[in-house]
Write an enzyme that holds these catalytic residues in place. Structure first.
Site, PDB file in Angstrom:
ATOM      1  N   ASP A   1      35.316   6.677   9.647  1.00  0.00           N
ATOM      2  CA  ASP A   1      34.388   6.227   8.621  1.00  0.00           C
ATOM      3  C   ASP A   1      33.256   7.258   8.616  1.00  0.00           C
ATOM      4  OD1 ASP A   1      33.001   4.461   6.789  1.00  0.00           O
ATOM      5  OD2 ASP A   1      31.753   3.871   8.499  1.00  0.00           O
ATOM      6  N   ARG A   2      32.506   7.326   7.529  1.00  0.00           N
ATOM      7  CA  ARG A   2      31.445   8.331   7.452  1.00  0.00           C
ATOM      8  C   ARG A   2      30.098   7.759   7.896  1.00  0.00           C
ATOM      9  NH1 ARG A   2      29.390  10.661   1.817  1.00  0.00           N
ATOM     10  NH2 ARG A   2      27.734   9.171   2.239  1.00  0.00           N
ATOM     11  N   ASP A   3      29.503   6.919   7.067  1.00  0.00           N
ATOM     12  CA  ASP A   3      28.148   6.413   7.311  1.00  0.00           C
ATOM     13  C   ASP A   3      28.135   5.450   8.496  1.00  0.00           C
ATOM     14  OD1 ASP A   3      27.387   7.871   5.042  1.00  0.00           O
ATOM     15  OD2 ASP A   3      27.785   6.186   3.720  1.00  0.00           O
TER      16      ASP A   3
ATOM     17  N   TYR B   1      23.458   4.136   0.998  1.00  0.00           N
ATOM     18  CA  TYR B   1      23.723   4.900  -0.221  1.00  0.00           C
ATOM     19  C   TYR B   1      23.314   6.369  -0.090  1.00  0.00           C
ATOM     20  CZ  TYR B   1      24.190   0.121  -1.771  1.00  0.00           C
ATOM     21  OH  TYR B   1      24.558  -1.192  -1.863  1.00  0.00           O
TER      22      TYR B   1
ATOM     23  N   GLN C   1      32.141   4.350  -1.107  1.00  0.00           N
ATOM     24  CA  GLN C   1      30.951   4.900  -1.736  1.00  0.00           C
ATOM     25  C   GLN C   1      30.600   4.083  -2.982  1.00  0.00           C
ATOM     26  OE1 GLN C   1      28.842   7.364  -0.561  1.00  0.00           O
ATOM     27  NE2 GLN C   1      30.060   6.969   1.282  1.00  0.00           N
TER      28      GLN C   1
ATOM     29  N   CYS D   1      36.053   5.917  -1.824  1.00  0.00           N
ATOM     30  CA  CYS D   1      36.303   4.938  -2.872  1.00  0.00           C
ATOM     31  C   CYS D   1      34.997   4.671  -3.613  1.00  0.00           C
ATOM     32  CB  CYS D   1      36.849   3.636  -2.284  1.00  0.00           C
ATOM     33  SG  CYS D   1      37.153   2.405  -3.581  1.00  0.00           S
TER      34      CYS D   1
ATOM     35  N   ARG E   1      39.397   0.481  -1.516  1.00  0.00           N
ATOM     36  CA  ARG E   1      38.127   0.054  -0.935  1.00  0.00           C
ATOM     37  C   ARG E   1      38.370  -0.734   0.344  1.00  0.00           C
ATOM     38  NH1 ARG E   1      32.975  -0.335  -1.552  1.00  0.00           N
ATOM     39  NH2 ARG E   1      31.887  -2.168  -0.781  1.00  0.00           N
TER      40      ARG E   1
ATOM     41  N   ASP F   1      32.402   1.572  12.069  1.00  0.00           N
ATOM     42  CA  ASP F   1      31.280   0.826  12.623  1.00  0.00           C
ATOM     43  C   ASP F   1      31.143  -0.568  12.008  1.00  0.00           C
ATOM     44  OD1 ASP F   1      30.480   1.905  10.127  1.00  0.00           O
ATOM     45  OD2 ASP F   1      28.369   1.754  10.689  1.00  0.00           O
TER      46      ASP F   1
END
Length: 180
Positions: A21-23, A32, A65, A102, A120, A146
């Site tokens: 995962d990114r964030d 965001y 996203q 997504c 998603r 996370d």
């Protein structure tokens, strides 16, 4: 529409993969995020990607996203940030093999992005798409996220999911790479 930068030449030899995962995993989650000047790597994130590369794993990013659907930023902003991340990693000898995102959300403000999507998370679409394009050894692959939706997406795709509790990502991922 929701694919991002991908390495051009793919060796067809089966390899394990880490789906990040990114964030909240690779970078500090600031709600965001799309601006490069607000991006902060999680401690050990670049080293974690490099460790996975060095261990022979594909490294993928799978990220919801919904800020695109909500009208906070455009898909071009997502591409710009992912391109910047790739350059930062390359400068440290690390690489992401593909970025998937997504932009859809069923309650989005932008009509063309207001829909339910299999891509998603917690749906497994981004993972399934990557598995169809890359020669991934699913028996040795896993997802690091996370949020519960990351772990649910992993399970829905038939992969183990590991919840990153924060701290140093390299320290978290090294035992997972060693057990694969």
């Amino acid at each position: 529409m929701s694919r991002d930068r991908e390495s051009p030449a793919i060796d067809r030899t089966l390899r394990p993969a880490v789906f990040f995962d990114r964030d909240g995993v690779l970078n500090v989650d600031t709600d965001y995020l799309f601006e490069i000047d607000k991006f902060v790597w999680i401690d050990g994130a670049i080293d974690a990607v490099k460790a996975a590369n060095d261990a022979g794993y594909f490294v993928f990013v799978i990220t919801n996203q919904s800020g695109v659907a909500r009208g906070f930023y455009e898909e071009t902003d997502v591409h710009r940030l992912h391109d910047w991340m790739a350059r930062e990693l390359e400068a440290s000898g690390a690489r992401i093999d593909a970025f998937e995102y997504c932009p859809f959300h069923p309650e989005g403000q932008i009509e063309r992005y207001r829909l339910v999507s299999e891509r998603r998370k917690p749906q497994p679409g981004m993972i399934v798409d990557l598995l169809s394009r890359f020669p991934v050894d699913t028996n040795r692959s896993f997802v690091v996220g996370d949020r519960p939706s990351d772990i649910e997406a992993a399970r829905a795709a038939g992969l183990p999911g590991h919840a990153f509790p924060g701290g140093n990502l390299r320290d978290f991922i090294l035992p997972l790479l060693a057990s694969g």
